[in-house]
Design a protein around this motif. Structure first.
Motif, mmCIF file in Angstrom:
data_model
loop_
_atom_site.group_PDB
_atom_site.id
_atom_site.type_symbol
_atom_site.label_atom_id
_atom_site.label_comp_id
_atom_site.label_asym_id
_atom_site.label_seq_id
_atom_site.Cartn_x
_atom_site.Cartn_y
_atom_site.Cartn_z
ATOM 1 N N TRP A 172 29.290 9.311 -22.070
ATOM 2 C CA TRP A 172 28.659 10.007 -20.950
ATOM 3 C C TRP A 172 27.504 10.884 -21.441
ATOM 4 O O TRP A 172 27.183 11.882 -20.803
ATOM 5 C CB TRP A 172 29.615 10.943 -20.219
ATOM 6 N N ASN A 173 26.919 10.555 -22.582
ATOM 7 C CA ASN A 173 25.945 11.502 -23.120
ATOM 8 C C ASN A 173 24.551 10.953 -23.370
ATOM 9 O O ASN A 173 23.592 11.742 -23.393
ATOM 10 C CB ASN A 173 26.484 12.160 -24.408
ATOM 11 N N GLY A 196 29.173 21.329 -29.390
ATOM 12 C CA GLY A 196 29.697 20.334 -28.456
ATOM 13 C C GLY A 196 30.432 20.995 -27.314
ATOM 14 O O GLY A 196 30.482 22.234 -27.202
ATOM 15 N N ILE A 229 29.376 17.003 -18.863
ATOM 16 C CA ILE A 229 28.935 15.652 -18.465
ATOM 17 C C ILE A 229 27.819 15.742 -17.428
ATOM 18 O O ILE A 229 26.827 15.011 -17.494
ATOM 19 C CB ILE A 229 30.114 14.834 -17.881
ATOM 20 N N ARG A 232 22.830 13.843 -14.833
ATOM 21 C CA ARG A 232 23.818 12.778 -14.577
ATOM 22 C C ARG A 232 24.129 12.555 -13.092
ATOM 23 O O ARG A 232 24.306 11.432 -12.650
ATOM 24 C CB ARG A 232 25.095 13.118 -15.389
ATOM 25 N N LYS A 275 26.674 17.301 -24.504
ATOM 26 C CA LYS A 275 26.268 15.904 -24.298
ATOM 27 C C LYS A 275 24.769 15.686 -23.995
ATOM 28 O O LYS A 275 23.972 15.448 -24.874
ATOM 29 C CB LYS A 275 27.125 15.276 -23.211
ATOM 30 N N SER A 314 21.148 14.217 -25.429
ATOM 31 C CA SER A 314 21.505 12.818 -25.157
ATOM 32 C C SER A 314 22.318 12.223 -26.308
ATOM 33 O O SER A 314 22.236 11.013 -26.568
ATOM 34 C CB SER A 314 20.267 11.974 -24.868
ATOM 35 N N GLY A 315 23.038 13.071 -27.031
ATOM 36 C CA GLY A 315 23.907 12.560 -28.084
ATOM 37 C C GLY A 315 23.187 12.182 -29.369
ATOM 38 O O GLY A 315 23.835 11.741 -30.323
#
Ligand code: PLP
Length: 459
Positions: free
Chosen positions: A62-63, A121, A264, A269, A290, A294-295
């Motif tokens: 979800w990232n 995180g 999330i 999103r 996340k 965007s990870g």
């Protein structure tokens, strides 16, 4: 074959099986099946070591909001690595990307959510906010205001505080006891309402339950209420529009801080920059992670409103530092990635795309309601879920729970779509860069997988 010879693939498989402990993985199944090794990714697709290309139906975890392989982020990271690879944020040290990113995040959030504590995180962000809620009330001379209310189905992470707020017993049963002072209430899971009511005649009992529980516990003992704007890992549950405005009022009434877990939902999103923007509700504290990078590199943040920070500033005992933080707070390389990521989100109109293409995703998925094992299709923007049931009328679960869900996920994988089964609920949350054509292809694969599973389970 993806360019790798069979011997090398086999050696990797062995290495994984011998040495990696995989999170949230059924260990016996993994030992038999071995890892699915992802080697490359581009746009909305990933490639595995055998050279199979798949839609990334879950944006990593979800990232990966901006999609894969955006080399501008790699350039920003490389440049920062070549200038300043690390600097602490402890003891008043700062660095340019951290300052710029904190300013940017504050400018995107509503109200006076201006004070940013970076983390690595989502769990750390929630842990930090839970601690800061208690710190705030201790400074204000209300040391007994320590309890945290959260919801069933919520997922807030795995560290002990975040886990204690999580509302999915399966995740904590083997790690109990949870921390004292955590209380759970029903969530707005209308499909399986814990009050056996129907919306809208329910009169939002699940929201008013917060009022009831705070009164029962004693408002003088409750520090904060934490909630995801749209529940993610607990099955993609978006609330009715009245829900969060009611929650905000109840929190104000009892002087309880409202923490929005936007881990999330943040950064586009749901089709808005932040999930809470859908209802114009301003939290007191926000947890993000996340989508902030965007990870591409780990990063998160706990953001608090001005009045809280002013209390920290004024009331922390003379000579005492603010005693919370992590070695990697404000990591310059991660913050450089975050800045470039947000620049891409804004420049490429990805929030707007998530709203428009997300509406298409929701509409296309609704079409799958005709399959007999589909109980409910739900979601918001680019996050959605399909809950499978044995009986549409009674909403009865399959026995054993999770088998058809896994079947659909495995079939989808074979047909070129990476998705995730949460029990018998299948989650879809593709990158915000998806086009309507991508969504059509994803939904076609999904339909085939569902129909084949439907035939098999119905015999
Ligand atoms: C809403 C929410 N909060 C917190 C977390 C925990 O984040 P992390 O895994 O980065 O610790 C997650 C992870 O999925 C999440 O979905």
């Amino acid at each position: 074959m993806g360019g790798y010879d069979q011997e090398f693939i086999e050696s990797l498989r062995e290495g994984d099986l011998n040495h990696i402990l995989h999170p949230f993985t059924k260990l016996k199944d993994h030992n038999q099946q071995g890892p699915r090794i992802i080697t490359k990714a581009e746009g909305v697709k990933v490639e595995d070591i055998e050279g199979n290309s798949l839609f990334d139906g879950l944006s990593g975890l979800w990232n990966v909001n901006i999609g894969h392989h955006q080399l501008e982020v790699a350039d920003a990271v490389r440049e920062q690595m070549g200038t300043l690879e690390y600097a602490p944020s402890f003891f008043g040290y700062s660095n340019i990307p951290a300052i710029k990113l904190a300013e940017k995040v504050a400018s995107l959030l509503p109200g006076s959510l201006n004070r940013v504590m970076f983390t690595c995180g989502g769990s750390e962000s929630n842990e930090s906010n839970l601690k800061m809620a208690r710190y705030y009330f201790k400074l204000k001379g209300q040391p007994e205001k320590i309890k945290i209310v959260s919801r069933n189905q919520a997922y807030h992470g795995v560290s002990m505080g975040a886990l204690s707020a999580t509302g999915i017993p399966l995740f904590w049963e083997m790690f109990e006891p949870l921390l004292p002072g955590f209380v759970h209430i029903p969530s707005p899971y209308c499909y399986r309402c814990e009050f056996q009511k129907e919306y809208p005649s329910c009169d939002m009992e699940c929201a008013h339950e917060l009022d009831k529980v705070i009164q029962e516990e004693g408002p003088e003992t409750v520090a904060a209420f934490i909630a995801e704007p749209v529940i993610g890992a607990g099955g993609v549950i978006a609330p009715p529009d009245e829900y969060f405005p009611i929650i905000r009022e109840i929190c104000d009434k009892h002087d309880v801080l409202f923490i929005a877990d936007e881990v999330i939902t943040g950064f586009g999103r749901t089709g808005k920059m932040f999930g809470m923007d859908n209802w114009g509700v301003v939290p007191d504290m926000v947890s993000i992670a996340k989508g902030i990078t965007s990870g591409y590199i780990p990063l998160g943040a706990a953001v608090i409103k001005d009045e809280m920070y002013e209390t920290f500033l004024e009331k922390t005992p003379e000579g005492m530092p603010f005693l919370h933080g992590f070695t990697y707070n404000g990591h310059p390389v991660a913050c450089a990635a975050g800045l470039k990521n947000i620049e891409i989100i804004e420049r490429d109109g990805l929030v707007e795309n998530a709203a428009e293409v997300g509406a298409h995703l929701q509409a296309q998925l609704q079409e799958l309601s005709d399959v007999s094992i589909v109980g409910e299709v739900r979601g918001m923007g680019m996050m959605s879920a399909i809950e499978l049931v044995d009986d549409k009328e009674t909403k009865e679960h399959f026995e054993p729970l999770g088998a058809p869900g896994l079947q659909v996920a495995n079939k989808s994988w074979q047909k070129g779509l990476l998705t995730r089964a949460i029990g018998d609920t299948l989650a879809l949350a593709p990158p915000l860069t998806c086009t309507k054509e991508d969504i059509d292809q994803i939904c076609n694969i999904f339909r085939e997988s569902l129909e084949e599973t439907d035939k098999e389970v119905r015999g």
